[in-house]
Design an enzyme around this catalytic site. Structure first.
Site, PDB file in Angstrom:
ATOM      1  N   CYS A 149      -4.316   9.276  -3.513  1.00 14.11           N
ATOM      2  CA  CYS A 149      -4.338   9.941  -1.990  1.00 14.11           C
ATOM      3  C   CYS A 149      -5.599  10.454  -1.812  1.00 14.11           C
ATOM      4  O   CYS A 149      -6.368  11.570  -2.437  1.00 14.11           O
ATOM      5  CB  CYS A 149      -3.498  10.965  -1.952  1.00 14.11           C
ATOM      6  SG  CYS A 149      -3.680  11.909  -0.217  1.00 14.11           S
ATOM      7  N   CYS A 152      -5.967  14.057   0.217  1.00 11.76           N
ATOM      8  CA  CYS A 152      -5.589  15.101  -0.845  1.00 11.76           C
ATOM      9  C   CYS A 152      -6.729  15.316  -1.904  1.00 11.76           C
ATOM     10  O   CYS A 152      -6.787  16.785  -1.936  1.00 11.76           O
ATOM     11  CB  CYS A 152      -4.292  14.876  -1.648  1.00 11.76           C
ATOM     12  SG  CYS A 152      -3.061  13.863  -0.687  1.00 11.76           S
ATOM     13  N   ASP A 153      -7.448  14.641  -2.351  1.00  9.66           N
ATOM     14  CA  ASP A 153      -8.149  14.841  -3.643  1.00  9.66           C
ATOM     15  C   ASP A 153      -9.626  14.776  -3.517  1.00  9.66           C
ATOM     16  O   ASP A 153     -10.263  14.846  -4.380  1.00  9.66           O
ATOM     17  CB  ASP A 153      -7.663  13.957  -4.631  1.00  9.66           C
ATOM     18  CG  ASP A 153      -6.134  14.193  -5.064  1.00  9.66           C
ATOM     19  OD1 ASP A 153      -5.822  15.363  -4.926  1.00  9.66           O
ATOM     20  OD2 ASP A 153      -5.502  13.486  -5.596  1.00  9.66           O
TER      21      ASP A 153
END
Ligand SMILES: Cc1cc2nc3c(=O)[nH]c(=O)nc-3n(C[C@H](O)[C@H](O)[C@H](O)COP(=O)(O)OP(=O)(O)OC[C@H]3O[C@@H](n4cnc5c(N)ncnc54)[C@H](O)[C@@H]3O)c2cc1C
Length: 332
Positions: A149, A152-153
């Site tokens: 993701c 997300c990261d």
């Protein structure tokens, strides 16, 4: 799937029949949020956890994009809080998995390993599973440089060198997002051309941070505490090579956990459940929320939001049903 209807005490599943107003399949962000809303409406929901208590996010070390936690929070703690909050209002959490469903009439019949549930309404929040490369090092280094993701990261990879694996729209779109943060991206794709749309491909090709290695697969991800390198193999020449990197982003597809509903609920080609904007599936009284019905956003916040919406609608459905309103009125 063949079912073993006996549980450990030798009783049959029928001896463990339970009638519930709202049955929720899944204990990820969508399931627990649906449980919170249903519990606060006094519907005494039952949550079946499935095999992965807390869902996908429970695997991640840090969630930095869920509002209300300015310092971030670990995925495991976040879903534990979701669970506690739902339980505080009376949601029951059962460590069990739905193995078979019959949605042909209400109450809906949901078979688990030990119980037959008869549910007035069903909220499907069974999520999805990111496809993995299934190579050495991938599992061990997930959350330590291996990610599924970018939203997300990406932030954790500022000025780092990363590899993106995949050749579809999501691999290329996520690469463009990553490019805002990282120093360099190498997109590794097993074929000699991309499946992604032409305009998207052109945008990616003109990005100075992104380069490509085609006809190549990763064979190993290397690192102890964090990713340090990958081994690769050219599928045409067989040539093997190693490349130092700080991160590996894998975008080779998602599989929604919806096989159980094949032939009973309308689905998109990839297996995602079709819902309208009120989270209603093709069967009145069955709602779906989160990644089981969402190929687009795949976030904790969006999944939780859908869970809330599904529970609100389930409550409304039950209110209509209790007044014996006609089927059409249920969908008014
Ligand atoms: C490593 C990783 C890191 C991530 N980091 C972030 C992040 O930082 N921020 C963010 O917003 N998103 C992040 N995501 C995405 C986020 O985790 C998902 O979008 C979110 O968890 C989806 O929630 P969900 O409730 O729809 O489904 P899931 O989280 O997939 O949960 C599905 C649930 O259904 C259960 N289930 C499945 N089948 C059955 C069955 N037959 N019967 C009963 N239960 C069943 C499973 O056991 C599980 O509890 C990350 C994902 C991964 C994999």
């Amino acid at each position: 799937m063949e079912l073993n209807l006996s549980n450990f005490s030798g009783q049959t599943a029928e001896e463990h029949e339970k009638h519930v107003k709202v049955l929720i399949l899944g204990s990820g962000p969508a399931g627990f949020t649906a449980a919170l809303y249903a519990a606060r409406a006094d519907l005494e929901p039952v949550v079946l956890t499935g095999m992965e208590l807390g869902g996908q996010v429970s695997l991640t070390y840090a969630v930095d994009n869920y509002p209300g936690f300015p310092e971030g929070i670990s995925g495991a703690e976040l879903v534990e809080r979701f669970q506690k909050q739902a339980e505080r209002f009376g949601a029951k959490v059962e460590f069990d998995t739905a193995t078979q469903v019959d949605l042909s009439k209400r109450p809906f019949k949901v078979q688990t390993y030990g119980t037959t549930y008869l549910a007035d309404t069903l909220i499907i929040a069974s999520g999805a599973t990111a496809r993995h490369l299934e190579i050495p090092g991938e599992k061990e280094l997930t959350g330590r440089g291996v990610s599924y993701c970018a939203t997300c990261d990406a932030y954790f990879f500022k000025e780092k060198n990363v590899i993106v694996v995949g050749g579809g729209d999501s691999a290329l779109e996520e690469s463009l997002f990553l490019a805002r943060f990282v120093k360099s991206i190498t997109i590794v794709h097993r074929r000699d051309e991309f499946r992604a749309g032409a305009i998207l491909q052109d945008t990616v090709r003109t990005n100075p941070k992104i380069k490509f290695i085609l006809n190549t697969v990763l064979t190993e991800i290397i690192g102890k505490e964090a990713v340090t390198a990958v081994n690769m193999k050219n599928v045409v020449t067989g040539e093997e090579s190693q490349m130092p990197v700080d991160g590996v982003f894998v975008f080779v597809g998602h599989t929604p956990n919806t096989q159980l509903f094949e032939g009973q609920l309308e689905m998109e080609s990839g297996g995602y459940l079709v819902t309208d904007k009120l989270m209603r599936t093709s069967v009145p009284g069955v709602f779906a929320a989160g990644e089981a019905a969402d190929p687009h956003y795949r976030q904790v916040i969006t999944s939780a939001g859908m869970g809330a919406a599904a529970a609100l609608r389930a409550n409304q459905f039950l209110e209509h049903a209790s007044r014996n309103e006609k089927e059409e009125a249920l969908y008014a």
